[in-house]
Design a protein around this motif. Structure first.
Motif, PDB file in Angstrom:
ATOM      1  N   LEU A 128       0.721  -0.865   0.278  1.00 62.49           N
ATOM      2  CA  LEU A 128       0.054   0.223   0.254  1.00 62.49           C
ATOM      3  C   LEU A 128       0.984   1.257   0.322  1.00 62.49           C
ATOM      4  N   ALA A 129       0.265   2.170  -0.709  1.00 59.58           N
ATOM      5  CA  ALA A 129       1.461   3.691  -1.358  1.00 59.58           C
ATOM      6  C   ALA A 129       1.311   3.936  -0.028  1.00 59.58           C
ATOM      7  N   LYS A 130       0.475   4.218   1.008  1.00 58.62           N
ATOM      8  CA  LYS A 130       0.405   5.377   2.307  1.00 58.62           C
ATOM      9  C   LYS A 130       1.321   4.161   3.607  1.00 58.62           C
ATOM     10  N   ASP A 131       1.656   3.126   3.019  1.00 63.81           N
ATOM     11  CA  ASP A 131       2.458   2.825   4.670  1.00 63.81           C
ATOM     12  C   ASP A 131       4.052   2.761   3.626  1.00 63.81           C
ATOM     13  N   ARG A 132       4.105   3.317   2.522  1.00 67.25           N
ATOM     14  CA  ARG A 132       5.475   3.711   2.516  1.00 67.25           C
ATOM     15  C   ARG A 132       5.934   4.581   2.925  1.00 67.25           C
ATOM     16  N   PRO A 133       7.281   4.992   3.040  1.00 70.10           N
ATOM     17  CA  PRO A 133       8.023   6.332   3.555  1.00 70.10           C
ATOM     18  C   PRO A 133       7.741   7.205   2.300  1.00 70.10           C
ATOM     19  N   ASN A 134       8.145   8.702   2.931  1.00 72.82           N
ATOM     20  CA  ASN A 134       8.505   9.440   1.508  1.00 72.82           C
ATOM     21  C   ASN A 134       9.865  10.095   1.855  1.00 72.82           C
ATOM     22  N   MET A 135      10.517  10.745   0.601  1.00 74.13           N
ATOM     23  CA  MET A 135      12.037  10.567   0.858  1.00 74.13           C
ATOM     24  C   MET A 135      12.460  11.347   1.386  1.00 74.13           C
ATOM     25  N   PRO A 136      12.279  12.186   2.147  1.00 67.87           N
ATOM     26  CA  PRO A 136      12.516  12.848   2.726  1.00 67.87           C
ATOM     27  C   PRO A 136      13.273  11.646   4.638  1.00 67.87           C
ATOM     28  N   THR A 137      11.772  10.951   4.886  1.00 72.44           N
ATOM     29  CA  THR A 137      11.911  10.011   6.060  1.00 72.44           C
ATOM     30  C   THR A 137      12.987   8.701   5.073  1.00 72.44           C
ATOM     31  N   VAL A 138      13.091   8.032   3.733  1.00 71.77           N
ATOM     32  CA  VAL A 138      13.628   7.558   3.757  1.00 71.77           C
ATOM     33  C   VAL A 138      15.207   8.232   4.154  1.00 71.77           C
ATOM     34  N   ILE A 139      16.032   9.154   3.611  1.00 73.33           N
ATOM     35  CA  ILE A 139      17.371   9.552   4.050  1.00 73.33           C
ATOM     36  C   ILE A 139      17.917   9.457   5.294  1.00 73.33           C
ATOM     37  N   SER A 140      16.089   9.931   5.763  1.00 72.83           N
ATOM     38  CA  SER A 140      16.903  10.407   7.819  1.00 72.83           C
ATOM     39  C   SER A 140      17.266   8.169   7.998  1.00 72.83           C
ATOM     40  N   MET A 141      16.193   7.392   7.512  1.00 74.15           N
ATOM     41  CA  MET A 141      16.378   6.083   7.742  1.00 74.15           C
ATOM     42  C   MET A 141      17.643   5.288   7.768  1.00 74.15           C
ATOM     43  N   LEU A 142      17.711   5.829   6.343  1.00 74.50           N
ATOM     44  CA  LEU A 142      19.111   4.414   6.275  1.00 74.50           C
ATOM     45  C   LEU A 142      20.638   5.680   6.354  1.00 74.50           C
ATOM     46  N   LEU A 143      20.869   6.845   7.328  1.00 74.76           N
ATOM     47  CA  LEU A 143      21.211   7.582   7.605  1.00 74.76           C
ATOM     48  C   LEU A 143      21.720   8.215   9.398  1.00 74.76           C
ATOM     49  N   SER A 144      20.202   6.400   9.673  1.00 68.10           N
ATOM     50  CA  SER A 144      20.473   6.783  11.263  1.00 68.10           C
ATOM     51  C   SER A 144      19.525   7.948  11.927  1.00 68.10           C
ATOM     52  N   ASP A 145      19.435   9.018  11.517  1.00 66.09           N
ATOM     53  CA  ASP A 145      18.770  10.019  12.461  1.00 66.09           C
ATOM     54  C   ASP A 145      17.789   9.504  12.721  1.00 66.09           C
ATOM     55  N   ILE A 146      16.704   7.842  12.073  1.00 65.85           N
ATOM     56  CA  ILE A 146      15.650   8.129  12.824  1.00 65.85           C
ATOM     57  C   ILE A 146      16.016   6.241  13.275  1.00 65.85           C
ATOM     58  N   THR A 147      16.189   6.254  14.537  1.00 64.78           N
ATOM     59  CA  THR A 147      17.215   4.690  14.546  1.00 64.78           C
ATOM     60  C   THR A 147      16.224   3.854  14.843  1.00 64.78           C
ATOM     61  N   ASP A 148      14.574   4.040  14.906  1.00 61.56           N
ATOM     62  CA  ASP A 148      13.822   2.844  15.064  1.00 61.56           C
ATOM     63  C   ASP A 148      13.103   3.070  13.952  1.00 61.56           C
ATOM     64  N   LEU A 149      13.041   1.852  13.293  1.00 61.02           N
ATOM     65  CA  LEU A 149      12.220   1.487  12.034  1.00 61.02           C
ATOM     66  C   LEU A 149      11.345   0.917  12.633  1.00 61.02           C
ATOM     67  N   PRO A 150      10.109   0.949  11.743  1.00 57.81           N
ATOM     68  CA  PRO A 150       8.957   0.404  12.235  1.00 57.81           C
ATOM     69  C   PRO A 150       8.689  -1.099  11.649  1.00 57.81           C
ATOM     70  N   ASN A 151       8.087  -2.341  11.850  1.00 59.81           N
ATOM     71  CA  ASN A 151       8.049  -3.606  10.862  1.00 59.81           C
ATOM     72  C   ASN A 151       7.559  -3.166   9.930  1.00 59.81           C
ATOM     73  N   PRO A 152       8.100  -3.493   9.291  1.00 59.63           N
ATOM     74  CA  PRO A 152       7.702  -3.601   7.095  1.00 59.63           C
ATOM     75  C   PRO A 152       6.445  -4.819   7.191  1.00 59.63           C
ATOM     76  N   LYS A 153       5.317  -4.311   6.489  1.00 57.35           N
ATOM     77  CA  LYS A 153       4.169  -5.254   6.024  1.00 57.35           C
ATOM     78  C   LYS A 153       4.542  -6.211   4.042  1.00 57.35           C
ATOM     79  N   PRO A 154       3.650  -6.568   4.413  1.00 55.67           N
ATOM     80  CA  PRO A 154       4.113  -6.939   2.938  1.00 55.67           C
ATOM     81  C   PRO A 154       3.946  -6.675   1.859  1.00 55.67           C
TER      82      PRO A 154
END
Length: 832
Positions: free
Chosen positions: A771-797
């Motif tokens: 589902l598109a609504k479950d996916r992060p946007n690009m600012p969030t993706v970059i923050s996740m990859l650079l560990s600015d966001i440390t706790d990542l949610p569990n992915p859905k199928p």
């Protein structure tokens, strides 16, 4: 370290000697993996080998001296050994046999001649494996050749290799190409002929002709191009062919003029025959000649009565006096239906004018020629003219007279080679030709004068009003709104600022007339060539095919988009060219080509360590962030994939190919289209199934790319047989089983980076959620990859967990190998 190096220098030659301990094979002395035999002149080696990217073992012959192995013959090509316990032995009846560890015979020479008392197999100085019979073991003189590999070639032709063809021979499969670079079994392409009379070489694609050489005239094949490809004058001595025909048998021999060059012919698994030689200065194999060499070499490219010109656009045209059978297909670049005669021939009709001939200079003569010997050129013309079924003739001083009575196919411009072809036409067609020339000449003169007068008049008028007039330009016109010469406006009123407009002739010169050796890549859009401008700047020229589906609107869309985008992770557009039917984009040249060339090539993949991989991931993400949020225009790429990520000399990524990109308004974040375009395997579920696209569509494509980079596997080619899982499905399976480490390519894994790699997979799975609504946007993706966001949610199928087979991809499937075909789309914007 110095002692170890010295030890290796000492021990390696000793190891080679141990592996080559025997010089021949007898019924009591066999060759066991990894032993080898070397010819007396030290030029060839016989032994066991594994092709690139394969663990299977084969018995083969290769050149001994060069550092780059060139296998020229394989014994058990269709029956590989699966371990290193194979044996090549000589049976008591004189048969060579390849056996596995269980003594099962995988290949045999199948000698049917009576065996002599004693037989020996040796590797000759010419590269042939010979089995000879002798009266006794004690007397090895005056032996009889029982069997030789030269009589059973694989994919290569060596000097002094003689081919003897009879009507009972398999004329289509004299040589058989490998199936792939890692599989020497019989592939789809083969080399042979279709006639022992007027002999020519044909590359067969299965049972269909793929390329043909044209008839042999005793010196050359008259349908081939012979030219220097840049390796110097040394090539003039690389060898030649001789042909003999005796008693219905045809004998063809390749004579190598210089043994040190190791010149030979080979057919590749892509269907290309090439003359190769060892370039000792560069320590690599050079190519002095190859075919097919350009698009017009492909058999029947322009259909019946069509002619192909490789350096023109379009490449196909109907012969004089003919017109396309299907005008619409012809306009779209599909020339397979060929051409039909406009005016019927008058031969045999009472009271009609006699037919005549139109001379077509330096042509590749058509297929299915009929030979008439003993005639001069005038007699050849008369013989054709008096035969109402004769449609054309040609004359070669050695072959003499060739005529054609059937449809003319596989005609091409071979200038400055080839022979003159004389095409039979009705007299009215020939007369029209003369009249048309006069009319055209008169029109050009009068037209030029008229245009000059109009331009002078407009100039005078503009002078009086204080502004410059619009200048006429073919297909595009200069903008009247600005005096900037690098701004132009096409019919769609798209304005391109600060963009260089290059002439077709300049680009043709920069790319050596779009020669194949400058070809960087090709697909449904057309071809991309490397070029160099007069000032030395290297460029990449994207020459759009008329059959690509990308018309003026899509072309201007891409030009308009890229000209406005400035970011270090987006490919830079330097200019464009619009002349007649030609539409070309000129980009900065990327020496490392595209990311997929590294990811999915086992050798190049080794150069990408994890730090380089992460740099590529971060660069692609920042390029997408710029498109989605930071540029003046909000842009959805819609075709993000590994082949559209280019790499500069330092492996920095740059997103390319904006032919299908779409601009969003400031308050818009979703749109729909009635025609889905792109590449399955990268398209999000909502786009592939319903035509809805947004930022989250690009995020899905990014997630696929992340998982491909980490795994080294291509989503479109991956199939986990259990449950028919796609690469995304396999990654999801390993994630749920808490065994995601198995997904990581061993070439990039390592303890210091394992946590970072696993985080990257985690982010990738978040990006490919169904589902598109479950996916992060690009600012969030970059923050996740650079560990600015440390706790990542569990992915859905993820979407597309199961491998999509051809039966369920429907009409929307666009094959990866043909790249992305760009279509005009009807887009409805929806604000949220």
């Amino acid at each position: 370290m110095i002692q170890i190096y010295s030890f290796l220098i000492y021990i390696l030659p000793l190891g080679l000697e141990l592996c080559s301990a025997i010089s021949s094979i007898t019924p009591t002395q066999f060759l066991k993996d990894p032993d080898t035999i070397v010819s007396n002149n030290n030029l060839f080696r016989l032994g066991f080998f594994s092709p690139t990217n394969s663990t299977n073992r084969y018995v083969g012959i290769w050149y001994n001296l060069p550092s780059v192995k060139e296998v020229i013959w394989v014994a058990n090509r269709n029956s590989p050994l699966t371990d290193s316990n194979g044996v090549l032995r000589l049976s008591v009846d004189g048969n060579l046999q390849v056996e596995n560890s269980r003594n099962v015979t995988l290949w045999s020479s199948n000698v049917t001649r009576p065996a002599t008392k004693f037989s020996v197999a040796q590797l000759s100085d010419s590269g042939s494996l010979l089995v000879q019979g002798f009266p006794s073991n004690a007397t090895r003189e005056n032996g009889t050749i029982i069997w030789q590999s030269f009589e059973h070639p694989a994919d290569s032709v060596l000097p002094n290799m003689r081919f003897i063809l009879t009507p009972d021979s398999d004329l289509r499969r004299v040589l058989q190409a490998w199936k792939s670079s890692s599989d020497p079994s019989n592939g789809r392409f083969s080399i042979g002929t279709n006639s022992l009379g007027l002999f020519q070489i044909i590359i067969w694609d299965g049972d269909r002709p793929h390329w043909r050489s044209g008839p042999w005239n005793g010196n050359i094949f008259i349908g081939t191009r012979y030219h220097n490809t840049g390796y110097g004058n040394i090539l003039v001595n690389t060898g030649s062919f001789t042909q003999e025909t005796v008693g219905g048998m045809l004998s063809l021999v390749f004579a190598g003029a210089n043994e040190t060059l190791m010149s030979h012919y080979a057919i590749t698994y892509q269907g290309i025959i090439a003359q190769r030689w060892w370039d000792d200065s560069n320590k690599n194999w050079g190519i002095s000649w190859k075919a097919p060499d350009n698009v017009c070499d492909i058999y029947g490219k322009c259909g019946e009565f069509g002619s192909c010109r490789p350096y023109h656009s379009p490449i196909c045209s109907c012969l004089k006096g003919f017109e396309p059978k299907n005008e619409e297909e012809w306009k779209r670049g599909n020339w397979s239906s060929g051409c039909a005669r406009r005016k019927q021939l008058q031969c045999g009709l009472a009271g009609s004018k006699q037919d005549g001939f139109l001379r077509l200079k330096m042509m590749k003569v058509p297929e299915n020629a009929e030979l008439i010997t003993g005639l001069n050129i005038d007699q050849c013309r008369s013989a054709c003219l008096t035969n109402c079924s004769c449609l054309a003739y040609a004359y070669d001083t050695q072959i003499t007279c060739l005529t054609w009575s059937g449809n003319l196919i596989d005609v091409a411009d071979l200038s400055p080679g080839g022979v003159d072809l004389y095409l039979r036409l009705a007299q009215s067609e020939l007369s029209n030709n003369i009249n048309i020339k006069a009319i055209v000449a008169a029109s050009v003169i009068s037209g030029t004068a008229a245009v000059a007068a109009i331009i002078w008049f407009l100039w005078r008028r503009s002078q009086s009003k204080g502004k410059a007039p619009p200048l006429p330009v073919k297909r595009v016109e200069r903008s009247q709104a600005t005096p900037n010469p690098h701004v132009f406006r096409d019919k769609s009123q798209v304005v391109i600022e600060d963009l260089q407009i290059l002439e077709f002739d300049k680009l043709a010169e920069a790319t050596d007339s779009f020669h194949e050796y400058n070809l960087l890549g090709a697909g449904g859009f057309g071809q991309v060539y490397k070029g160099k401008l007069e000032d030395g700047q290297e460029i990449a020229v994207k020459r759009l095919s008329r059959a690509s589906g990308q018309g003026a609107e899509e072309f201007m869309n891409e030009v308009a988009l890229i000209s406005k985008l400035q970011h270090r992770n987006l490919v830079k557009l330097l200019g464009c060219c619009v002349e007649g039917e030609e539409k070309m984009l000129i980009y900065e040249y990327m020496p490392n080509k595209s990311l997929d060339a590294f990811l999915f090539d086992p050798e190049k993949r080794k150069s990408l360590d994890w730090q380089k991989c992460f740099n590529i991931i971060e660069g692609v993400c920042r390029g997408l962030l710029y498109l989605h949020r930071d540029s003046r225009l909000k842009i959805i790429h819609r075709d993000l994939k590994a082949s559209n990520i280019l790499l500069d000399k330092d492996h920095n990524p740059k997103i390319s190919d904006f032919g299908m990109a779409r601009i969003f308004g400031g308050n818009q974040d979703q749109a729909s289209t009635q025609r889905v375009v792109g590449t399955y395997g990268y398209m999000s579920p909502e786009y592939a199934m319903e035509g809805h696209f947004s930022e989250k569509s690009d995020v899905f494509s990014l997630g696929v790319l992340l998982i491909e980079i980490v795994s080294g596997k291509k989503n479109n080619n991956f199939w986990y047989q259990e449950d028919s899982l796609s690469l995304l499905g396999y990654a999801w399976k390993l994630w749920r089983e808490d065994n995601i480490i198995l997904l990581i390519d061993p070439l990039i894994t390592g303890a210091p980076f394992q946590a970072e790699i696993v985080r990257c997979i985690h982010v990738g799975l978040l990006c490919v959620q169904e589902l598109a609504k479950d996916r992060p946007n690009m600012p969030t993706v970059i923050s996740m990859l650079l560990s600015d966001i440390t706790d990542l949610p569990n992915p859905k199928p993820p979407g597309f967990v199961q491998r999509q087979l051809s039966s369920d991809t429907g009409s929307h499937q666009i094959a990866e190998q043909t790249s992305s075909t760009n279509y005009v789309t009807v887009t409805s914007l929806a604000a949220r």
